[in-house]
Each structure stands twice: as structure tokens, then as C-alpha cells.
Design a protein around this motif. Sequence first.
Motif, PDB file in Angstrom:
ATOM      1  N   LEU A 159       8.464  12.620  -1.665  1.00  0.00           N
ATOM      2  CA  LEU A 159       8.495  11.006  -1.894  1.00  0.00           C
ATOM      3  C   LEU A 159       7.156  10.462  -1.271  1.00  0.00           C
ATOM      4  O   LEU A 159       6.537  11.007  -0.385  1.00  0.00           O
ATOM      5  N   SER A 160       6.691   9.353  -1.965  1.00  0.00           N
ATOM      6  CA  SER A 160       5.566   8.671  -1.550  1.00  0.00           C
ATOM      7  C   SER A 160       4.365   9.288  -1.406  1.00  0.00           C
ATOM      8  O   SER A 160       3.524   9.402  -0.696  1.00  0.00           O
ATOM      9  N   ASN A 161       4.178  10.354  -2.520  1.00  0.00           N
ATOM     10  CA  ASN A 161       3.197  11.251  -2.489  1.00  0.00           C
ATOM     11  C   ASN A 161       1.836  10.341  -2.526  1.00  0.00           C
ATOM     12  O   ASN A 161       1.772   9.312  -3.320  1.00  0.00           O
ATOM     13  N   ALA A 162       0.855  10.590  -1.662  1.00  0.00           N
ATOM     14  CA  ALA A 162      -0.381   9.891  -1.248  1.00  0.00           C
ATOM     15  C   ALA A 162      -1.243   9.726  -2.691  1.00  0.00           C
ATOM     16  O   ALA A 162      -1.889   8.664  -2.946  1.00  0.00           O
ATOM     17  N   GLN A 163      -1.095  10.851  -3.582  1.00  0.00           N
ATOM     18  CA  GLN A 163      -1.770  10.677  -4.690  1.00  0.00           C
ATOM     19  C   GLN A 163      -1.054  10.159  -6.132  1.00  0.00           C
ATOM     20  O   GLN A 163      -1.187  10.584  -7.265  1.00  0.00           O
ATOM     21  N   TYR A 164      -0.611   9.262  -5.559  1.00  0.00           N
ATOM     22  CA  TYR A 164       0.231   8.402  -6.518  1.00  0.00           C
ATOM     23  C   TYR A 164      -0.559   7.754  -7.642  1.00  0.00           C
ATOM     24  O   TYR A 164       0.173   7.985  -9.113  1.00  0.00           O
ATOM     25  N   LEU A 165      -1.669   7.629  -7.691  1.00  0.00           N
ATOM     26  CA  LEU A 165      -2.605   6.928  -8.782  1.00  0.00           C
ATOM     27  C   LEU A 165      -3.157   8.340  -9.656  1.00  0.00           C
ATOM     28  O   LEU A 165      -4.150   7.917 -10.689  1.00  0.00           O
TER      29      LEU A 165
ATOM     30  N   HIS B 289       1.377   4.589   0.098  1.00  0.00           N
ATOM     31  CA  HIS B 289       2.078   5.775   0.185  1.00  0.00           C
ATOM     32  C   HIS B 289       1.389   6.620   1.266  1.00  0.00           C
ATOM     33  O   HIS B 289       2.385   7.196   1.806  1.00  0.00           O
ATOM     34  N   VAL B 290       0.168   6.414   1.785  1.00  0.00           N
ATOM     35  CA  VAL B 290      -0.476   6.837   2.784  1.00  0.00           C
ATOM     36  C   VAL B 290       0.245   6.416   4.053  1.00  0.00           C
ATOM     37  O   VAL B 290       0.408   7.206   4.982  1.00  0.00           O
ATOM     38  N   LEU B 291       0.307   5.447   4.193  1.00  0.00           N
ATOM     39  CA  LEU B 291       1.058   4.769   5.376  1.00  0.00           C
ATOM     40  C   LEU B 291       2.374   5.058   5.424  1.00  0.00           C
ATOM     41  O   LEU B 291       2.930   5.282   6.501  1.00  0.00           O
ATOM     42  N   ASP B 292       3.122   5.059   4.247  1.00  0.00           N
ATOM     43  CA  ASP B 292       4.630   5.537   4.530  1.00  0.00           C
ATOM     44  C   ASP B 292       4.800   6.984   4.719  1.00  0.00           C
ATOM     45  O   ASP B 292       5.611   7.250   5.633  1.00  0.00           O
ATOM     46  N   LEU B 293       3.905   8.061   4.384  1.00  0.00           N
ATOM     47  CA  LEU B 293       3.913   9.438   4.968  1.00  0.00           C
ATOM     48  C   LEU B 293       3.404   9.239   6.481  1.00  0.00           C
ATOM     49  O   LEU B 293       4.061  10.278   7.016  1.00  0.00           O
ATOM     50  N   GLY B 294       2.420   8.576   6.750  1.00  0.00           N
ATOM     51  CA  GLY B 294       2.093   8.318   8.422  1.00  0.00           C
ATOM     52  C   GLY B 294       3.395   8.076   9.233  1.00  0.00           C
ATOM     53  O   GLY B 294       3.461   8.369  10.042  1.00  0.00           O
ATOM     54  N   ARG B 295       4.083   6.949   8.621  1.00  0.00           N
ATOM     55  CA  ARG B 295       5.339   6.670   9.191  1.00  0.00           C
ATOM     56  C   ARG B 295       6.310   7.897   9.398  1.00  0.00           C
ATOM     57  O   ARG B 295       6.931   8.147  10.488  1.00  0.00           O
ATOM     58  N   LEU B 296       6.343   8.725   8.351  1.00  0.00           N
ATOM     59  CA  LEU B 296       7.280   9.683   8.321  1.00  0.00           C
ATOM     60  C   LEU B 296       6.912  10.711   9.216  1.00  0.00           C
ATOM     61  O   LEU B 296       7.755  11.333   9.929  1.00  0.00           O
TER      62      LEU B 296
END
Length: 343
Positions: free
Chosen positions: A82-88, A233-240
Motif C-alpha cells: 500500500l502507498s508504494n512510494a513509486q506511485y507515479l 506515499h513516501v510520508l505514509d510509509l515513513g509513518r508506517l
Amino acid sequence: MFELNTEALLGGVRVPVRLGAQSWGTLNAARDNAVLVCHYYTGTMRAAGRNPDGTPAWWDALIGPGRAIDTKRFFVVCMNTLSNAQYLDSGVITTGPETVHPDGQPWGPRFPAWGFGDLHALQLALMHQLQVPRWHAVVGPSLGGTQALHWAARTPELAPRVAAVTTSPKAGPVLRDAFEPMLRDAAASGGVEAALRLISFFGLGSDGLERQFREANFRTYLRTRIGTCSLSHVLDLGRLVATHDLEQVAPTPQLFERWRETGLQLLSVNVTVDQFFPVAEMRRFALASQAAGVAHTHVEFDSPYGHLGCLQDIPRYAHHLQALLDSPSPDLAVRLAQKNAHA
């Protein structure tokens, strides 16, 4: 390339989820040769083969015919988080804050604060979609190793072999109190470029940065990454990452007891100079695990690339991973019968 399409309960909220995956090798008739590879923080499902630009995928040196994760023997699967950093990246399929909500607008800050349990449930759904009764092994580096540890903690009977490379049993003060707040501060002032600069510095350290970019331009490298990275997404993974703690799944003595009873075989690999996961955290855990009777092999090695030795110095631990995959499966039925007989 294929997809997992499902409706998942994330942080108590129903979310339509699409996650892209890739596979290599062939699932055998017994359906017992499937290996789940979990990717690192800014990685994708492209674990093996070639990237669109022709460069080798991030674990290509490990995955392939005759390699440690031998695709002549194993059916190897890697799915986006989920929220993969490479979304774009047009080839990456993931669900996260930038994904369109059913109301037609991006989820944005409404996207639920999902956790490792939610990600494990989605990977379990992938296992069921593939009609695999259990994984032969679950393996991964960094955030991928953390995901592998959650398989060990949550369903060891479904992952009898686990390899956790460059991670630890919980997010310590480096991740909770230094990296994650610094990541948010950097993103607020410098956007995705500043966030990637910070991730690169923690990942490589000063020696690794100098070595990696001695004859290359670090700023140019960052700008090439900006085109595919989503800041939210980068920030969401950092939170995770900052929420990782196996003690929240079960007290450590209970984990060790369950691992001993199920015959889990655990490999942990750490780099001695790692700015994300200090090696002492896993070393202490491994010693306690071994003392409790768990089949836990712990390996440490030096790397000028710091934490990213998990990607840059693969030969330093490939044979340990191969030995884990070659090991016989524990007979869970016999172990449970023995436990009941002594109860």
C-alpha cells in the motif's frame, strides 16, 4: 504482471485496494514452492529481471535460475505495498493517499492509517488468490524484512522459513524519534527531493554516498527519482515504519514459544554500520531467540554502503539465504502432536 483486487478493512475503514505484483518461475503441482519477496521502502514489485530503463532490478542478483532464490525450483512473487512510494511510475499499481476515492477525489489525508497487520492481511489474500496453502518462505530487505518478521509473528505456520535482512524486531529511537520527524520536516520545506535526499543519506551514510556518487551527480540522481515518487506515499510509509514493533503482536516470550513449537527457521542479516536499524537491536533479539530454542541464524557483515548493503553487497549473505531455502520443512503436525502429548 498481475494484480490483487479486493476490498480491505484498513484502520477500520473499507477501502477498494489494487496492488500490482510480479512473479518468476513456476508453481509446482503440490503448490508448495512459492516464495514471497517483500520490497524495501522505495522499492517496487520489480524484484528481479530488468527495470524499464534496462538496469538490473533491485534483487536480480538473488532471484533467477541457479541463484540463491532459484526460479528453476521456486515460484517467486513480489507485490507492491500500500502507498508504494513509486506511485507515479506508470507500471506500478498501488493504493494510497493519491488514489482516487469512490467519491471521485483523491483520498489525500483521508486515507486510513493502515498498519503492518493490514499489509499482512493483503499478502495473505494474495496467497489465497494463488491457491497456495502456505509460503515456502517469506523474505525481504529493510522494510521488506520487517514485513517478513510480521509473517513470523502473526502466522509462522504459513511461513516456515523467514529471512529478515537489515531490520530489527521494532522501530527504535532512530526511526521513531529521528528519521520520521526529520522526514516530515524535510518534506515540508523541500518537498519530495528533500525527502529522498534524507532517505538516501540514512540509507547510504557518508561513506556510501561518497562511494556511490564519486563520479556521478547526486542531485541529478534525485531529480530522476522525483518523476516517479509520490511525496504523500513516501510520508505514509515513513509513518508506517515508525509503528513497527513485534511486541504489539505478542509478547516476545510467546513469540519464541510459538516459533519453537512450529519449527520456524529464521534468518536475520544485519549490516554493522546501519543508520536505520542499529545492529545491536537484532543481535540481542537473536541471542534471546536462540536461547529460547528457536532455529534462528543471525549474520552480520560490514558494508561501505551502510544500510543499503542489503542491495549493494548481496554476495555477503546470499549463501545464508540459499541455505535457509534449502532447509527441510518442519513437520508441523508432528510438532503439535508432541506438544499435546506433553500437555
